[in-house]
Structures are given as C-alpha cells and as structure tokens.
Design an enzyme around this catalytic site. Structure first.
Site, mmCIF file in Angstrom:
data_model
loop_
_atom_site.group_PDB
_atom_site.id
_atom_site.type_symbol
_atom_site.label_atom_id
_atom_site.label_comp_id
_atom_site.label_asym_id
_atom_site.label_seq_id
_atom_site.Cartn_x
_atom_site.Cartn_y
_atom_site.Cartn_z
ATOM 1 N N ARG A 122 -6.263 -7.441 -10.496
ATOM 2 C CA ARG A 122 -6.989 -8.758 -10.733
ATOM 3 C C ARG A 122 -8.364 -8.428 -11.290
ATOM 4 O O ARG A 122 -8.856 -7.060 -11.206
ATOM 5 C CB ARG A 122 -7.041 -9.572 -9.489
ATOM 6 C CG ARG A 122 -7.723 -8.688 -8.567
ATOM 7 C CD ARG A 122 -7.825 -9.662 -7.064
ATOM 8 N NE ARG A 122 -8.448 -9.082 -5.973
ATOM 9 C CZ ARG A 122 -9.467 -8.637 -5.461
ATOM 10 N NH1 ARG A 122 -10.339 -8.446 -6.328
ATOM 11 N NH2 ARG A 122 -9.402 -7.977 -4.438
ATOM 12 N N ASN B 80 -6.443 -2.852 -7.280
ATOM 13 C CA ASN B 80 -6.301 -4.276 -7.188
ATOM 14 C C ASN B 80 -5.967 -4.749 -8.643
ATOM 15 O O ASN B 80 -6.793 -4.622 -9.543
ATOM 16 C CB ASN B 80 -7.987 -4.620 -6.905
ATOM 17 C CG ASN B 80 -8.183 -4.484 -5.338
ATOM 18 O OD1 ASN B 80 -7.259 -4.878 -4.665
ATOM 19 N ND2 ASN B 80 -9.319 -3.897 -5.241
ATOM 20 N N ARG C 241 -24.500 -8.832 -3.508
ATOM 21 C CA ARG C 241 -23.568 -10.001 -3.043
ATOM 22 C C ARG C 241 -24.483 -10.870 -2.098
ATOM 23 O O ARG C 241 -24.664 -10.608 -0.970
ATOM 24 C CB ARG C 241 -22.207 -9.808 -2.574
ATOM 25 C CG ARG C 241 -21.217 -8.717 -3.432
ATOM 26 C CD ARG C 241 -20.004 -8.791 -2.868
ATOM 27 N NE ARG C 241 -19.086 -7.872 -3.280
ATOM 28 C CZ ARG C 241 -17.942 -7.966 -3.364
ATOM 29 N NH1 ARG C 241 -17.175 -8.324 -2.552
ATOM 30 N NH2 ARG C 241 -17.281 -6.817 -3.951
ATOM 31 N N LYS D 15 0.842 -1.290 0.081
ATOM 32 C CA LYS D 15 0.011 0.053 -0.140
ATOM 33 C C LYS D 15 0.720 1.179 -0.114
ATOM 34 O O LYS D 15 0.433 2.392 -0.627
ATOM 35 C CB LYS D 15 -1.098 0.094 1.290
ATOM 36 C CG LYS D 15 -2.044 -1.271 1.288
ATOM 37 C CD LYS D 15 -2.751 -1.259 0.067
ATOM 38 C CE LYS D 15 -3.864 -2.161 0.348
ATOM 39 N NZ LYS D 15 -3.302 -3.588 0.299
ATOM 40 N N TYR E 187 -8.419 10.940 7.548
ATOM 41 C CA TYR E 187 -9.767 10.062 7.985
ATOM 42 C C TYR E 187 -10.994 10.623 7.273
ATOM 43 O O TYR E 187 -11.223 12.050 7.747
ATOM 44 C CB TYR E 187 -10.117 9.687 9.310
ATOM 45 C CG TYR E 187 -11.293 8.777 9.349
ATOM 46 C CD1 TYR E 187 -11.521 7.518 8.602
ATOM 47 C CD2 TYR E 187 -12.403 9.354 9.806
ATOM 48 C CE1 TYR E 187 -12.600 6.850 9.009
ATOM 49 C CE2 TYR E 187 -13.590 8.656 10.176
ATOM 50 C CZ TYR E 187 -13.806 7.542 9.617
ATOM 51 O OH TYR E 187 -14.796 6.594 9.763
#
Length: 451
Positions: A291, A289, A337, A116, A202
């Site tokens: 993938r 990501n 999902r 990261k 944050y």
C-alpha cells in the site's frame, strides 16, 4: 482513465488522494462516518456519502457500505489509502467482482505479503536477504528452543499475522523463551485472530530501512530509494528521513536493485514498500507493505515523483513510464508525524483545535486534514498531520525542520510537537546516530522531563 474515484479512508491520507485525483481531472467521492461529517476531505470532495456510525467496524471497515457508496455515486475505482481495508486481499477481490477497480496491488500479492511467514519464504525465493529464523510457524516449545539455539540468543518471537509491534516479544535466554512464546501467541490471537508465531534472530542495534517500489503489473518495476524509519516508539514510526544517514550510494543502489528485480519477477502492481533491518552493513527483510505508506512524502520530496498520482495511473492501466535511470535523488527530506498526544506520556488528546498555524516557507510541506475549529474525534488514530521538510543537505533539512517546528502552533489539544522540538536539538539526532531502540532509551532516561 477513471471517471470517478471513491476514497475509502479519512484524515490526511483521504485529502492526499483527493488532491491527486483532482490534479488528474478525476471526480472524487468522500465517505465518512458520523464522527467525520465536518472533515476537510468531505467538504472538498465532489460528492460525499455517510457510511455509518463512528466505530470503524461499522463504517470504514464495513465493506457493504463502501460498495453501496460506489454504486450510488457511480464510482468506477476505489482508493483504500493506508490502514483500514488497504491490505485486505478479499476486499480487493470483492471490488473486482463488482467491476470497481481497487487502486492497489493484486490480491495474491496482498495475501502473500500479509502472512509474515509466507512473505519471508517468498523474499528468500526472490533473492531478498532475510533475518535468520524459523522456516515456518513454531508449533511447540521444544521446536522453538531448537531453532533459537541454532540461530543464537537473543531471539524475537513474532506474530505471523498483523504488525504494529503486537505479538512481538524478545527472549534473551532459553529461560525467557517459553514466556515470550505464550505471551506473543496470546497477543496475536487477541489482535489478529491468529496465534501463529515464528522466530527471528534479534538484532541489538539495527536501523529500520525501507525501499519504495512502483510496478505496473506487467513486469516493469523500479525503486525510488530508501527511507530511514529508525526513530520509533513501541515499533511505531514517528520520524522518517531520506536518504538514510547510515547508507552509502553503493548500498542504496545494491539493495534497491535487488528489490526492484524481485518486483519485476512477481509482476508487482502499484506502490509498495519492502522493509528491512540494517546492521553492520547487512540488510535483513522484515516485511512488505502492499500500500502507500504514511511516510511516502519524504520520497516524493527527494525524487519529485507523485506516488499517489502514479498509483492511480497504473491502476487505470497505464504502463510505468518512469525508468530507473529517470529517478534522480535530490537533497534530503525529513518527516515528523505530529499526533494528538501528550508528548511525554503519549496519552491521546482528542478535542477541538482552537488555533492552527502550520509552518511555511521554501522546502516545507504540511500534510494535514486539520483546520481551526475542527474537532479531532477519539475514535481513530491520533495523527494531526505530517510536517515534511526538504533541504539541499541533511544539515539544511535539520535546520529547516527546527525552524518549522518552532512555527507550528496547535492549540486546544496536546500534541507531540514539543517532543520533536527536543529531538531536533539532540546531538545524536543531528548526527544521524540512532537505531530503532534509541527513542525508547531516551524516553526511559527522562529525556522529555515532566510535561
């Protein structure tokens, strides 16, 4: 083109890859643990090989078994799907060393984006907007406090490796920071074997926006718009939609253009997703990501582009023939999902599916490897399947989703279908007025009642 692809995964993504390969005329090899001997992709593949016992470390994560399966069957390519070894750079290298094409990005890109801190450095260099935070890993509490004061509280302590919300803690004050650091380090060490952490600003009410990309490794790359993945529980996505209700056409084109340009610069190969937090008109890079994503079908539904098909063709050496001007966004798509979990407590509910009736009709797609009589094993993730709907507008897609959820019947186990039936009737969800913290606030307030 490849002669034979070994599918190094299980469940719905294994079936998704199998279908794409068959449509390209490529023979398929399924691998399976003993817990998955009756899985649908095993039944439908041209060949199948048992690679070990139920534990993932002894089967789906066991590299020698996967290589042996390739050798036994003569597979010249391997698709890792998502999860398991899909973002393991060393595995990608090992496949290459054994003359097996890894259907995914170059190992160096997997390695960079898997760290990261290095991913954030790379994103900054490529002109991708990032969340204010530390330049690298935090080495001590004094340094952490200095960085936190410079960017302003609250701050987020994040693990340098891994994801899924593990090794991630919020510190709202200087007094909170020391505990957040030690807790995040402990979680990161336990989960990823690496206790390195870093700090980020944050954001209080951000949305989670991700950009889908395709590149051919030769400097050609495009974006396929965004997905809004803001409906989450414990940093795990449960519903995704595209386009985002929060973005306008200019914002979409601008951030998509920035990401596509970056992918061309690094000569990215295959499919990937660049993820952002979005708040008050600003984008902040989270991670990439390297993938295919669980939620890739929503992009396919609004573009008509088969992402897995493109992955395979690109890996086989075909140049990317789709130009940015060829990508036309049509209508709206939403994905739920559906997991084998209690809809209120989220307690896993593996077991035998005694009745399975997926919804159908215009604009309805169900990606699932479940069938009536199938037993969902307790050894892996709890995904039963993905319900994806498409409509000409977001309103039409929401109504189609509502209707489809009412048709969806899974007996013998508990599922999260009742949760989605509640959510699609909520005014905030109907209006697209939610952020990444919305679902947890809703659940904490007793939104599901007793189930």
């Amino acid at each position: 083109m490849f002669e034979k692809i070994l599918i190094a995964n299980r469940g719905e993504i294994a079936l998704r890859i199998l279908r794409a390969a068959k449509e390209l005329g490529i023979a398929t090899v399924a691998v399976y643990s003993t817990a998955d001997k009756n899985a649908m992709h095993v039944k439908l593949a041209d060949e199948s090989v048992c690679i070990g016992p139920p534990q993932a470390r002894d089967s789906y994560l066991h590299i020698p078994a996967l290589l042996a399966a390739c050798e036994i069957t003569g597979a010249d390519a391997l698709h890792p799907g998502y999860g398991f070894l899909s973002e393991n750079a060393r595995f990608a290298e090992i496949c290459g060393e054994h003359k097996i094409t890894f259907i995914g990005p170059k190992p160096e890109h997997i390695r960079i984006m898997g760290d990261k801190i290095e991913a954030k450095r790379t994103a900054k260099r490529l002109g991708i907007p990032c969340v204010p935070g530390s330049e690298g890993a935090i080495t001590n509490d004094v340094e952490a406090l200095r960085v936190a004061k410079s960017i302003g509280f609250p701050v987020l302590v994040k693990a340098a490796s891994g994801g899924g919300g593990r090794g991630m803690k919020v510190a709202r004050t200087a007094e909170d920071l020391s505990v957040a650091l030690s807790t995040a380090r402990s979680e990161a060490k336990a989960a990823f074997g690496d206790d390195a952490v870093y700090l980020e600003k944050y954001l209080e009410k951000p949305r989670h926006i991700e950009i889908q990309v395709l590149g051919d490794g030769g400097g050609r790359a495009i974006h396929l718009g965004e997905r809004d993945c803001s409906l989450q529980r414990r940093h795990q996505k449960i519903l995704e939609e595209s386009p985002s209700p929060a973005l306008n056409a200019k914002e979409r084109a601008d951030i998509g253009g920035i990401v596509a340009k970056a992918m061309r610069e690094i000569q990215y190969l295959g499919a990937g997703t660049v993820e952002f937090l979005y708040e008050k008109g600003e984008f902040y890079f989270i991670e990439m990501n390297t993938r295919i994503q669980v939620e890739h079908p929503v992009t396919e539904m609004i573009t008509g582009i088969d992402l897995v098909n493109e992955q395979i063709k690109i890996a086989a050496g075909s140049p990317l023939l789709i130009k940015q001007k060829d990508v036309i966004f049509s209508g709206h798509a939403i994905e739920c999902r559906v997991n084998a979990e209690n809809p209120s407590t989220f307690r896993p509910s593996p077991g035998k599916v005694t009745y399975f009736h997926p919804p159908g009709g215009l604009g309805v797609r169900v990606d699932s490897a479940v069938y009536q009589g199938y037993t969902i094993p307790p050894n892996y993730d709890s995904l039963v399947g993905k319900l994806i709907v498409h409509g000409r507008s977001r309103t039409e897609a929401m109504m189609r989703l509502r209707r489809s959820l009412d048709e969806f019947i899974v007996d013998g186990i508990e599922t999260t279908i009742p949760l989605f039936r509640t959510l699609v009737r909520n005014a905030d969800i109907q209006n697209g007025d939610y952020d990444i913290h919305w679902l947890e606030r809703f659940l904490d307030a007793g939104g599901m009642g007793e189930t």
